[in-house]
Motif scaffolding. Structure first.
Motif, PDB file in Angstrom:
ATOM      1  N   GLU A 120      -4.226   0.596  -5.436  1.00  0.00           N
ATOM      2  CA  GLU A 120      -5.286   1.051  -4.529  1.00  0.00           C
ATOM      3  C   GLU A 120      -5.447   2.565  -4.526  1.00  0.00           C
ATOM      4  O   GLU A 120      -6.561   3.091  -4.356  1.00  0.00           O
TER       5      GLU A 120
ATOM      6  N   ASP B 198      -3.433  -5.394  -6.612  1.00  0.00           N
ATOM      7  CA  ASP B 198      -4.578  -4.676  -6.042  1.00  0.00           C
ATOM      8  C   ASP B 198      -4.119  -3.612  -5.044  1.00  0.00           C
ATOM      9  O   ASP B 198      -4.661  -2.500  -5.015  1.00  0.00           O
ATOM     10  N   LEU B 199      -3.123  -3.938  -4.240  1.00  0.00           N
ATOM     11  CA  LEU B 199      -2.645  -3.006  -3.217  1.00  0.00           C
ATOM     12  C   LEU B 199      -1.875  -1.844  -3.830  1.00  0.00           C
ATOM     13  O   LEU B 199      -2.032  -0.689  -3.416  1.00  0.00           O
TER      14      LEU B 199
ATOM     15  N   GLN C  15       0.842  -1.201   0.000  1.00  0.00           N
ATOM     16  CA  GLN C  15       0.000   0.000   0.000  1.00  0.00           C
ATOM     17  C   GLN C  15       0.878   1.253   0.000  1.00  0.00           C
ATOM     18  O   GLN C  15       0.612   2.205  -0.744  1.00  0.00           O
TER      19      GLN C  15
END
Length: 272
Positions: free
Chosen positions: A77, A73-74, A39
């Protein structure tokens, strides 16, 4: 003229990447640290430091393993739905990690001890880049499938170059596979082999995307020694081309950092 880039991203931390266990086909998720790690990486490269312009990312190629797809996906994000919409994600079985066979889940010293117990490596130490893995993949096998991926990516880059368009292609995969991928990208580090055998010429249909042409190889490359590249879990590397030429693949030593346009020209023209 825009220089195309191939941005390689190793998945975030897993329990086995943390412990040093060889993780090939075993499908592990990221640790909590690995989630936060990626992230932060996504926010940094796309938002805080803007090392990568999301509007220039045309494709993401990924290993089919959970840890790689979770990392995508991270990392994405922090992007808006509109920014994500034009990026095609291609799941490619050719990008899976080295198949470690008997060495899956083991540590390096355990592999060395196992091979010694089997009477191997009496004259020289085990070198995965040369010797491969028992009941797993040889270096020629992983070299062939990663050569196919590189051919597909470079073909897409050539098309975008011809059209005068920017194209950053991101590749999400694994520690050994991405270091191997980078070694093949530079060509001179690898051995070139003609595709003579049926298994070398076969099309494994490793992905499903009609916008990515399949490139039939006449030759492929493989490594027979350690390329001596490092890429920790969550790490990013940038591969590109000198002189805007697909025939001159190169390492972008500045990594994901993009210099101002007025400082970008020293490798833009042949002879400079």
């Amino acid at each position: 003229m825009t220089t195309q880039r191939c941005i390689i991203v190793r998945h975030g931390q897993t329990e086995w990447s943390k412990s040093g266990q060889y993780t090939g086909l075993t499908d592990l998720p990221l640790t909590e640290f690995g989630v936060r790690q990626m992230q932060r990486t996504g926010r940094s490269i796309f938002r805080d430091n803007a090392f990568i312009d999301p509007s220039k990312v045309t494709y993401i190629f990924t290993s089919p393993r959970i840890r790689a797809k979770q990392t995508i996906d991270l990392v994405l994000e922090s992007l808006t739905p509109e920014q994500k919409a034009h990026i095609r994600v291609v799941v490619d079985e050719d990008l899976r990690e080295w198949e470690y066979g008997d060495y899956e889940g083991l540590l390096t010293h355990e592999i060395v001890a196992l091979r010694k117990s089997r009477g191997l490596d009496k004259t020289v130490p085990w070198n995965i880049w040369r010797d491969g893995c028992e009941n797993g993949e040889t270096t020629q096998q992983i070299g062939l499938r990663l050569s196919r991926v590189i051919a597909r990516i470079q073909n897409l880059h050539q098309k975008s170059m011809d059209a005068g368009k920017a194209s950053d292609i991101m590749v999400f995969a694994h520690g050994h596979a991405l270091r191997y991928f980078a070694g093949l990208w530079f060509r001179k580090l690898a051995v070139e082999q003609k595709c003579n055998a049926d298994w070398e010429r076969a099309n494994p249909n490793s992905y499903k995307d009609d916008t990515v042409p399949y490139v039939q190889l006449d030759t492929y490359r493989y490594l027979n020694d350690n390329p001596f590249f490092l890429l920790d879990a969550g790490g990013i590397g940038v591969l590109s081309y000198a002189h805007h030429s697909i025939d001159e693949p190169a390492l972008a030593l500045a990594g994901a950092f993009v210099p101002p346009p007025e400082e970008e020209s020293q490798h833009g023209e042949v002879g400079k």
